[in-house]
Design a protein around this motif. Structure first.
Motif, PDB file in Angstrom:
ATOM      1  N   ARG A  71      -5.668  22.243   3.318  1.00  0.00           N
ATOM      2  CA  ARG A  71      -4.673  21.268   2.664  1.00  0.00           C
ATOM      3  C   ARG A  71      -4.685  19.280   2.993  1.00  0.00           C
ATOM      4  O   ARG A  71      -5.432  18.946   1.964  1.00  0.00           O
ATOM      5  CB  ARG A  71      -2.826  21.562   2.946  1.00  0.00           C
ATOM      6  N   VAL A  72      -5.475  19.459   3.790  1.00  0.00           N
ATOM      7  CA  VAL A  72      -6.076  18.358   4.514  1.00  0.00           C
ATOM      8  C   VAL A  72      -6.949  17.284   3.762  1.00  0.00           C
ATOM      9  O   VAL A  72      -7.438  16.789   3.212  1.00  0.00           O
ATOM     10  CB  VAL A  72      -5.952  17.693   5.984  1.00  0.00           C
ATOM     11  N   LEU A  73      -8.037  18.348   3.992  1.00  0.00           N
ATOM     12  CA  LEU A  73      -9.963  18.210   2.831  1.00  0.00           C
ATOM     13  C   LEU A  73      -9.394  17.654   1.046  1.00  0.00           C
ATOM     14  O   LEU A  73      -9.651  17.246   1.147  1.00  0.00           O
ATOM     15  CB  LEU A  73     -10.870  19.443   3.021  1.00  0.00           C
ATOM     16  N   ARG A  74      -8.086  18.788   0.872  1.00  0.00           N
ATOM     17  CA  ARG A  74      -7.897  18.201  -0.740  1.00  0.00           C
ATOM     18  C   ARG A  74      -7.300  17.029  -0.345  1.00  0.00           C
ATOM     19  O   ARG A  74      -7.745  16.080  -1.517  1.00  0.00           O
ATOM     20  CB  ARG A  74      -6.874  19.506  -1.306  1.00  0.00           C
ATOM     21  N   VAL A  75      -6.271  16.243   0.525  1.00  0.00           N
ATOM     22  CA  VAL A  75      -6.389  14.712   0.230  1.00  0.00           C
ATOM     23  C   VAL A  75      -7.194  14.338   0.346  1.00  0.00           C
ATOM     24  O   VAL A  75      -7.375  13.127   0.062  1.00  0.00           O
ATOM     25  CB  VAL A  75      -5.549  14.653   1.526  1.00  0.00           C
ATOM     26  N   TYR A  76      -8.343  14.638   1.510  1.00  0.00           N
ATOM     27  CA  TYR A  76      -9.572  13.823   2.050  1.00  0.00           C
ATOM     28  C   TYR A  76     -10.272  13.900   0.663  1.00  0.00           C
ATOM     29  O   TYR A  76     -10.778  12.882  -0.245  1.00  0.00           O
ATOM     30  CB  TYR A  76     -10.924  14.768   2.639  1.00  0.00           C
ATOM     31  N   GLU A  77     -10.442  14.723  -0.625  1.00  0.00           N
ATOM     32  CA  GLU A  77     -11.475  14.979  -1.573  1.00  0.00           C
ATOM     33  C   GLU A  77     -10.222  14.050  -3.208  1.00  0.00           C
ATOM     34  O   GLU A  77     -11.715  13.153  -3.779  1.00  0.00           O
ATOM     35  CB  GLU A  77     -11.693  16.381  -2.596  1.00  0.00           C
ATOM     36  N   THR A  78      -8.920  14.136  -2.957  1.00  0.00           N
ATOM     37  CA  THR A  78      -8.331  13.098  -3.556  1.00  0.00           C
ATOM     38  C   THR A  78      -8.730  11.299  -3.539  1.00  0.00           C
ATOM     39  O   THR A  78      -9.331  10.596  -4.193  1.00  0.00           O
ATOM     40  CB  THR A  78      -6.758  13.180  -3.842  1.00  0.00           C
ATOM     41  N   LEU A  79      -8.989  11.241  -2.582  1.00  0.00           N
ATOM     42  CA  LEU A  79      -9.310   9.909  -1.556  1.00  0.00           C
ATOM     43  C   LEU A  79     -10.462   9.882  -2.370  1.00  0.00           C
ATOM     44  O   LEU A  79     -11.459   8.582  -2.796  1.00  0.00           O
ATOM     45  CB  LEU A  79      -9.072   9.785  -0.663  1.00  0.00           C
ATOM     46  N   ILE A  80     -11.560  10.366  -1.912  1.00  0.00           N
ATOM     47  CA  ILE A  80     -12.863  10.124  -2.154  1.00  0.00           C
ATOM     48  C   ILE A  80     -13.335   9.948  -3.654  1.00  0.00           C
ATOM     49  O   ILE A  80     -14.086   9.015  -3.963  1.00  0.00           O
ATOM     50  CB  ILE A  80     -13.967  11.193  -1.557  1.00  0.00           C
ATOM     51  N   ASP A  81     -12.493  10.929  -4.762  1.00  0.00           N
ATOM     52  CA  ASP A  81     -11.988  10.593  -6.411  1.00  0.00           C
ATOM     53  C   ASP A  81     -11.769   8.898  -6.636  1.00  0.00           C
ATOM     54  O   ASP A  81     -12.624   8.047  -7.342  1.00  0.00           O
ATOM     55  CB  ASP A  81     -10.717  10.760  -7.430  1.00  0.00           C
ATOM     56  N   ALA A  82     -11.499   8.324  -5.658  1.00  0.00           N
ATOM     57  CA  ALA A  82     -11.088   6.440  -5.581  1.00  0.00           C
ATOM     58  C   ALA A  82     -12.582   5.857  -5.552  1.00  0.00           C
ATOM     59  O   ALA A  82     -12.586   4.393  -5.517  1.00  0.00           O
ATOM     60  CB  ALA A  82      -9.789   6.692  -5.295  1.00  0.00           C
ATOM     61  N   MET A  83     -13.035   6.774  -4.744  1.00  0.00           N
ATOM     62  CA  MET A  83     -14.473   5.331  -3.945  1.00  0.00           C
ATOM     63  C   MET A  83     -15.558   5.011  -5.141  1.00  0.00           C
ATOM     64  O   MET A  83     -15.847   6.296  -5.738  1.00  0.00           O
ATOM     65  CB  MET A  83     -14.842   6.523  -2.700  1.00  0.00           C
ATOM     66  N   PRO A  84     -16.630   4.125  -5.510  1.00  0.00           N
ATOM     67  CA  PRO A  84     -17.183   4.104  -5.619  1.00  0.00           C
ATOM     68  C   PRO A  84     -18.357   4.634  -5.095  1.00  0.00           C
ATOM     69  O   PRO A  84     -18.981   5.173  -3.795  1.00  0.00           O
ATOM     70  CB  PRO A  84     -17.570   2.872  -4.936  1.00  0.00           C
ATOM     71  N   PRO A  85     -19.879   4.716  -5.826  1.00  0.00           N
ATOM     72  CA  PRO A  85     -20.471   5.861  -5.574  1.00  0.00           C
ATOM     73  C   PRO A  85     -21.220   5.535  -4.651  1.00  0.00           C
ATOM     74  O   PRO A  85     -21.991   6.219  -3.269  1.00  0.00           O
ATOM     75  CB  PRO A  85     -21.630   5.525  -6.897  1.00  0.00           C
ATOM     76  N   GLU A  86     -21.458   4.575  -3.710  1.00  0.00           N
ATOM     77  CA  GLU A  86     -22.308   3.605  -2.440  1.00  0.00           C
ATOM     78  C   GLU A  86     -21.650   4.088  -1.659  1.00  0.00           C
ATOM     79  O   GLU A  86     -22.102   4.576  -0.693  1.00  0.00           O
ATOM     80  CB  GLU A  86     -22.107   2.165  -2.471  1.00  0.00           C
TER      81      GLU A  86
END
Length: 283
Positions: A71-86
């Protein structure tokens, strides 16, 4: 000893840092609450408000529980979605070094040799043991051996059964000579002490003929692993034999997992018949 953390501290710090740069307090709350987590409300030593709030949610994570961690990994994935490509490219390299893959869609998965992948095969009853170190070591050797080294996997599966039997006897306060005790005796004693021997008389389904047949097969599984290794298939000699394939390694490991799961679950079960029998003997 306790079960080790399934997410390395550097990974936790990494995403805590990312939360300060690519999120807000409202979004942080949404990410974690969507996965069923709540903030602890406890003070911490983080200097950033967003990092501190993120840390409060981390406080309520059981880092040894694969379900929590996924479930924490799903939290991380949500944060990743907000990150720029670099930034995502940099995080992907970092996670690779820490034992995780991040695909092009930002989905995170543990590598096959990671602690999280290994934990998925471990009985949760391990958390109830005072000292699960021998069993954990055997699981880690199995995880490294599959699927490329079936001989090592067979040997490690036998060691897993032996480590489980010894650990159970130690947990129950049963004395044995760890240097001279043979696997068949260890298996027999562990199953008898837990009321899992086919000759044991127990109330309820544990004493039924159907369960007794299964328990007889369970004993055969454990003993067969020892015989397979002693015949040379689970030692260095197996490398010179023909016909040993990954499927044989998976067969041995699956059998060992089944035996250990039943043994450890029965040890941890507060309503298992062996507890009442042990109490009656003590009186």
């Amino acid at each position: 000893m306790t079960i080790r953390s399934l997410v390395p501290l550097p990974v936790r710090r990494h995403f805590r840092d990312l939360s300060a740069g690519y999120s807000t307090l409202r979004l942080i709350a949404g990410m974690w609450e969507d996965q069923g987590f709540t903030p602890s409300g406890d003070p911490n030593d983080e200097t950033s408000e967003r990092r501190g709030f993120w840390r409060e949610f981390e406080d309520n994570v059981d880092w040894t529980d694969p379900t929590h961690v996924n479930r924490v990994l799903r939290v991380y994935e949500t944060l990743i979605d907000a990150m720029p490509p670099e930034a995502l490219a940099s995080s992907r390299k970092f996670m690779e070094r820490q034992g995780f893959d991040v695909d092009l869609e930002g989905r995170i998965s543990p590598k096959s040799d990671s602690a999280l992948s290994a934990a998925a095969t471990m009985p949760r009853a391990l958390t109830a043991l005072r000292d699960p170190e021998m069993i954990l070591d055997s699981f880690e050797r199995i995880n490294r051996a599959l699927p490329s080294d079936p001989a090592q996997a067979i040997g490690s599966a036998k060691e897993l059964v032996e480590a489980t039997a010894k650990t159970v006897l130690e947990e129950l306060g049963i004395s044995f000579d760890g240097k001279t005790a043979k696997l068949p005796q260890l298996i027999d004693r562990a199953q008898r002490e837990l009321g899992l021997h086919p000759q044991t008389i127990a109330p309820g389904p544990d004493g039924s003929q159907a369960v007794k047949r299964i328990l007889g097969g369970l004993s055969g599984i454990a003993l067969g692993l020892g015989e397979l290794r002693n015949e040379g298939w689970g030692t260095g000699h197996a490398a010179r034999r023909t016909g040993l394939r990954p499927r044989h390694g998976y067969l041995a490991v699956g059998a060992a997992h089944t035996w250990c799961q039943v043994i450890l679950d029965t040890l941890a079960d507060p309503a298992a018949p062996w507890r009442a029998q042990a109490g009656a003997t003590a009186r």
